[in-house]
Each structure stands twice: as C-alpha cells, then as structure tokens.
Design a protein around this motif. Structure first.
Motif, PDB file in Angstrom:
ATOM      1  N   ALA A  58       0.830  -1.205   0.000  1.00 10.93           N
ATOM      2  CA  ALA A  58       0.000   0.000   0.000  1.00 10.93           C
ATOM      3  C   ALA A  58       0.870   1.262   0.000  1.00 10.93           C
ATOM      4  O   ALA A  58       0.568   2.230  -0.694  1.00 10.93           O
ATOM      5  CB  ALA A  58      -0.937  -0.007   1.208  1.00 10.93           C
ATOM      6  N   LEU A  59       1.963   1.228   0.775  1.00 11.63           N
ATOM      7  CA  LEU A  59       2.900   2.365   0.762  1.00 11.63           C
ATOM      8  C   LEU A  59       3.392   2.628  -0.650  1.00 11.63           C
ATOM      9  O   LEU A  59       3.427   3.770  -1.118  1.00 11.63           O
ATOM     10  CB  LEU A  59       4.118   2.069   1.650  1.00 11.63           C
ATOM     11  N   ARG A  60       3.775   1.566  -1.344  1.00 13.93           N
ATOM     12  CA  ARG A  60       4.326   1.714  -2.692  1.00 13.93           C
ATOM     13  C   ARG A  60       3.268   2.166  -3.695  1.00 13.93           C
ATOM     14  O   ARG A  60       3.543   2.995  -4.570  1.00 13.93           O
ATOM     15  CB  ARG A  60       4.959   0.394  -3.149  1.00 13.93           C
ATOM     16  N   LEU A  61       2.046   1.622  -3.556  1.00 12.81           N
ATOM     17  CA  LEU A  61       0.989   2.015  -4.498  1.00 12.81           C
ATOM     18  C   LEU A  61       0.671   3.504  -4.355  1.00 12.81           C
ATOM     19  O   LEU A  61       0.461   4.198  -5.351  1.00 12.81           O
ATOM     20  CB  LEU A  61      -0.275   1.189  -4.262  1.00 12.81           C
ATOM     21  N   CYS A  62       0.613   3.997  -3.123  1.00 12.55           N
ATOM     22  CA  CYS A  62       0.346   5.432  -2.930  1.00 12.55           C
ATOM     23  C   CYS A  62       1.478   6.265  -3.527  1.00 12.55           C
ATOM     24  O   CYS A  62       1.234   7.298  -4.152  1.00 12.55           O
ATOM     25  CB  CYS A  62       0.154   5.751  -1.451  1.00 12.55           C
ATOM     26  N   ASP A  63       2.719   5.811  -3.338  1.00 15.13           N
ATOM     27  CA  ASP A  63       3.849   6.503  -3.961  1.00 15.13           C
ATOM     28  C   ASP A  63       3.663   6.576  -5.475  1.00 15.13           C
ATOM     29  O   ASP A  63       3.984   7.583  -6.105  1.00 15.13           O
ATOM     30  CB  ASP A  63       5.159   5.769  -3.661  1.00 15.13           C
ATOM     31  N   ALA A  64       3.143   5.493  -6.048  1.00 10.73           N
ATOM     32  CA  ALA A  64       2.995   5.420  -7.499  1.00 10.73           C
ATOM     33  C   ALA A  64       2.001   6.454  -8.023  1.00 10.73           C
ATOM     34  O   ALA A  64       2.088   6.862  -9.184  1.00 10.73           O
ATOM     35  CB  ALA A  64       2.548   4.015  -7.917  1.00 10.73           C
ATOM     36  N   VAL A  65       1.052   6.882  -7.186  1.00  4.77           N
ATOM     37  CA  VAL A  65       0.119   7.934  -7.613  1.00  4.77           C
ATOM     38  C   VAL A  65       0.524   9.277  -6.990  1.00  4.77           C
ATOM     39  O   VAL A  65      -0.291  10.170  -6.805  1.00  4.77           O
ATOM     40  CB  VAL A  65      -1.353   7.593  -7.269  1.00  4.77           C
ATOM     41  N   LYS A  66       1.828   9.375  -6.670  1.00  8.49           N
ATOM     42  CA  LYS A  66       2.409  10.610  -6.146  1.00  8.49           C
ATOM     43  C   LYS A  66       1.683  11.093  -4.885  1.00  8.49           C
ATOM     44  O   LYS A  66       1.384  12.274  -4.715  1.00  8.49           O
ATOM     45  CB  LYS A  66       2.421  11.699  -7.209  1.00  8.49           C
ATOM     46  N   ALA A  67       1.386  10.132  -4.007  1.00  2.00           N
ATOM     47  CA  ALA A  67       0.739  10.445  -2.735  1.00  2.00           C
ATOM     48  C   ALA A  67       1.400   9.597  -1.661  1.00  2.00           C
ATOM     49  O   ALA A  67       2.400   8.920  -1.924  1.00  2.00           O
ATOM     50  CB  ALA A  67      -0.759  10.154  -2.828  1.00  2.00           C
ATOM     51  N   LYS A  68       0.873   9.680  -0.439  1.00  6.19           N
ATOM     52  CA  LYS A  68       1.376   8.878   0.676  1.00  6.19           C
ATOM     53  C   LYS A  68       0.208   8.110   1.275  1.00  6.19           C
ATOM     54  O   LYS A  68      -0.940   8.565   1.207  1.00  6.19           O
ATOM     55  CB  LYS A  68       1.981   9.774   1.757  1.00  6.19           C
TER      56      LYS A  68
ATOM     57  N   LEU B 272      -5.682   3.865   1.449  1.00  5.98           N
ATOM     58  CA  LEU B 272      -6.195   5.235   1.349  1.00  5.98           C
ATOM     59  C   LEU B 272      -4.992   6.155   1.192  1.00  5.98           C
ATOM     60  O   LEU B 272      -4.153   6.244   2.092  1.00  5.98           O
ATOM     61  CB  LEU B 272      -6.993   5.627   2.589  1.00  5.98           C
ATOM     62  N   CYS B 273      -4.905   6.810   0.038  1.00  3.29           N
ATOM     63  CA  CYS B 273      -3.751   7.677  -0.246  1.00  3.29           C
ATOM     64  C   CYS B 273      -4.144   9.140  -0.077  1.00  3.29           C
ATOM     65  O   CYS B 273      -5.297   9.516  -0.301  1.00  3.29           O
ATOM     66  CB  CYS B 273      -3.252   7.467  -1.671  1.00  3.29           C
ATOM     67  N   LYS B 274      -3.158   9.938   0.313  1.00  6.35           N
ATOM     68  CA  LYS B 274      -3.393  11.367   0.550  1.00  6.35           C
ATOM     69  C   LYS B 274      -2.206  12.163   0.021  1.00  6.35           C
ATOM     70  O   LYS B 274      -1.063  11.724   0.123  1.00  6.35           O
ATOM     71  CB  LYS B 274      -3.548  11.606   2.057  1.00  6.35           C
ATOM     72  N   ARG B 275      -2.495  13.315  -0.546  1.00  3.55           N
ATOM     73  CA  ARG B 275      -1.427  14.232  -0.953  1.00  3.55           C
ATOM     74  C   ARG B 275      -1.918  15.654  -0.747  1.00  3.55           C
ATOM     75  O   ARG B 275      -3.121  15.910  -0.678  1.00  3.55           O
ATOM     76  CB  ARG B 275      -1.021  14.022  -2.402  1.00  3.55           C
ATOM     77  N   MET B 276      -0.967  16.565  -0.626  1.00  4.86           N
ATOM     78  CA  MET B 276      -1.352  17.965  -0.503  1.00  4.86           C
ATOM     79  C   MET B 276      -1.718  18.487  -1.888  1.00  4.86           C
ATOM     80  O   MET B 276      -1.255  17.981  -2.901  1.00  4.86           O
ATOM     81  CB  MET B 276      -0.202  18.772   0.070  1.00  4.86           C
ATOM     82  N   GLN B 277      -2.586  19.494  -1.905  1.00  5.03           N
ATOM     83  CA  GLN B 277      -2.948  20.099  -3.189  1.00  5.03           C
ATOM     84  C   GLN B 277      -1.735  20.751  -3.829  1.00  5.03           C
ATOM     85  O   GLN B 277      -0.857  21.252  -3.144  1.00  5.03           O
ATOM     86  CB  GLN B 277      -4.000  21.187  -2.987  1.00  5.03           C
ATOM     87  N   ASP B 278      -1.733  20.749  -5.164  1.00  9.73           N
ATOM     88  CA  ASP B 278      -0.739  21.541  -5.879  1.00  9.73           C
ATOM     89  C   ASP B 278      -0.978  22.996  -5.528  1.00  9.73           C
ATOM     90  O   ASP B 278      -2.119  23.438  -5.450  1.00  9.73           O
ATOM     91  CB  ASP B 278      -0.874  21.348  -7.392  1.00  9.73           C
ATOM     92  N   ASP B 279       0.111  23.758  -5.335  1.00  3.72           N
ATOM     93  CA  ASP B 279      -0.083  25.155  -4.950  1.00  3.72           C
ATOM     94  C   ASP B 279      -0.162  26.052  -6.183  1.00  3.72           C
ATOM     95  O   ASP B 279       0.502  27.063  -6.292  1.00  3.72           O
ATOM     96  CB  ASP B 279       1.020  25.621  -3.998  1.00  3.72           C
ATOM     97  N   GLY B 280      -1.018  25.656  -7.117  1.00  3.71           N
ATOM     98  CA  GLY B 280      -1.174  26.393  -8.374  1.00  3.71           C
ATOM     99  C   GLY B 280      -1.593  27.826  -8.194  1.00  3.71           C
ATOM    100  O   GLY B 280      -1.128  28.722  -8.895  1.00  3.71           O
ATOM    101  N   GLU B 281      -2.498  28.091  -7.210  1.00  2.00           N
ATOM    102  CA  GLU B 281      -3.012  29.438  -7.061  1.00  2.00           C
ATOM    103  C   GLU B 281      -1.924  30.415  -6.650  1.00  2.00           C
ATOM    104  O   GLU B 281      -1.935  31.561  -7.036  1.00  2.00           O
ATOM    105  CB  GLU B 281      -4.184  29.487  -6.075  1.00  2.00           C
ATOM    106  N   GLN B 282      -0.935  29.943  -5.896  1.00  2.00           N
ATOM    107  CA  GLN B 282       0.153  30.830  -5.492  1.00  2.00           C
ATOM    108  C   GLN B 282       1.007  31.205  -6.709  1.00  2.00           C
ATOM    109  O   GLN B 282       1.411  32.334  -6.869  1.00  2.00           O
ATOM    110  CB  GLN B 282       1.022  30.176  -4.417  1.00  2.00           C
ATOM    111  N   THR B 283       1.225  30.242  -7.580  1.00  2.00           N
ATOM    112  CA  THR B 283       1.985  30.501  -8.791  1.00  2.00           C
ATOM    113  C   THR B 283       1.258  31.503  -9.670  1.00  2.00           C
ATOM    114  O   THR B 283       1.862  32.438 -10.200  1.00  2.00           O
ATOM    115  CB  THR B 283       2.178  29.188  -9.604  1.00  2.00           C
ATOM    116  N   VAL B 284      -0.063  31.351  -9.771  1.00  2.00           N
ATOM    117  CA  VAL B 284      -0.853  32.195 -10.629  1.00  2.00           C
ATOM    118  C   VAL B 284      -0.848  33.644 -10.143  1.00  2.00           C
ATOM    119  O   VAL B 284      -0.619  34.579 -10.900  1.00  2.00           O
ATOM    120  CB  VAL B 284      -2.312  31.678 -10.712  1.00  2.00           C
ATOM    121  N   ILE B 285      -1.089  33.810  -8.830  1.00  2.00           N
ATOM    122  CA  ILE B 285      -1.191  35.164  -8.291  1.00  2.00           C
ATOM    123  C   ILE B 285       0.162  35.871  -8.377  1.00  2.00           C
ATOM    124  O   ILE B 285       0.232  37.056  -8.665  1.00  2.00           O
ATOM    125  CB  ILE B 285      -1.679  35.107  -6.814  1.00  2.00           C
TER     126      ILE B 285
END
Ligand SMILES: [Ca+2]
Length: 160
Positions: free
Chosen positions: A43-53, A146-159
């Motif tokens: 499960a650890l590895r599968l979450c890594d594979a979808v760029k999450a933890k 159950l995998c979790k990742r932080m949101q991409d901080d796209g809005e900071q880049t945009v602003i």
C-alpha cells in the motif's frame, strides 16, 4: 483581456486542477481510495505510485471527513478494511506516521484497540464495518490503501 476576468479564469483553472482527477478534495489535501487490496507495505508503494502517501490523519475533523467519503464510496468488500499510514513496527505501542515518522497524536481507536493480537499487529487500519474506527492489523493482511497528498499550490503561482 480585463485584468479581473483574467484573474477569475486563472483562479478557476487553479482550483479545478488543485487535486489530480480521481482524488477527492478536502481543505488543502487530496484523497483517493485505491480499489486494490494489498499488504500494508504494498500500500505504501501504491500510494507513492500515484504521487501520494498512505494517508495520515491530523484531527477529528479530518477523520470525520474521511469516514463520510469512504461511506459514499461504498466499495469495500466483506473482509477488506482500509489501510492508513500508521505503524508501530519500530517499537511496540509507539505509533508513528510512516510518511514523516512523527508520533500519532489524534487517534480514533475501536474500544480495546490497539491490542497487538498475536503480537503481530503493527499496521494501522480503519474497520469498515465498525464506523471506520481504528484497529491495529497484521501488516500482511490485504486491505484497500487510502492515499493522501497535498494540493498543488497552483493558485500561489498564478497570483505571483
Ligand atoms: Ca487489533
């Protein structure tokens, strides 16, 4: 283009892509339940594979959100539970999040858990048929990651 319209469009785009498709958004995080029963290590590895933890849970509010999300999915089988990223394999009874090795502060254990049954339960899961309360399981069981990742901080880049 009018500056305000441009900002509105960019904001919409950044929000739309804040979590990768397939993930559910909550606060600043993204969650996905992988419908593939695996051991905890897999499960650890599968979450890594979808760029999450493998998911960590910070507080009761987040736990409640996750439980609601899992209830809506309703994809869990009769004897398949949900893996979280907690473990006490380093030292019995010392529960840590595998992602950062920090001690687990908020917990939501089922009564009399963790019980380390058979001296062989070192991985954290949620009991699907008991309101998703927490239990320590043998790491060799096959549960849904159950995998979790932080949101991409796209809005900071945009602003900026
Ligand atoms: Ca147990």
């Amino acid at each position: 283009m009018d500056h305000n319209i441009l900002l509105t469009v960019l904001f919409f785009v950044s929000v739309t892509f804040a979590c990768p498709s397939g993930f559910t958004t909550h606060e600043n995080d993204c969650y996905v339940l992988l419908p593939v029963p695996t051991t905890w290590a897999e499960a650890l590895r599968l979450c890594d594979a979808v760029k999450a933890k493998l998911a960590w849970i910070n507080n009761a509010e987040e736990n409640t959100f996750i439980v609601q999300m899992l209830k809506k999915l309703n994809t869990t089988g009769p004897s398949v539970e949900v893996w979280l990223g907690g473990t006490d394999m380093l030292l019995e009874g010392m529960w840590m999040w595998a992602d950062n090795m920090e001690l687990i502060e908020y917990t939501n254990w089922f009564p009399n858990e963790p019980n380390n049954a058979g001296n062989n339960q070192h991985c954290l899961g949620m009991m699907v048929h008991h309101e998703f309360l927490w239990d320590d399981y043998s790491c060799d069981l096959k549960n849904y990651p159950l995998c979790k990742r932080m949101q991409d901080d796209g809005e900071q880049t945009v602003i900026g």
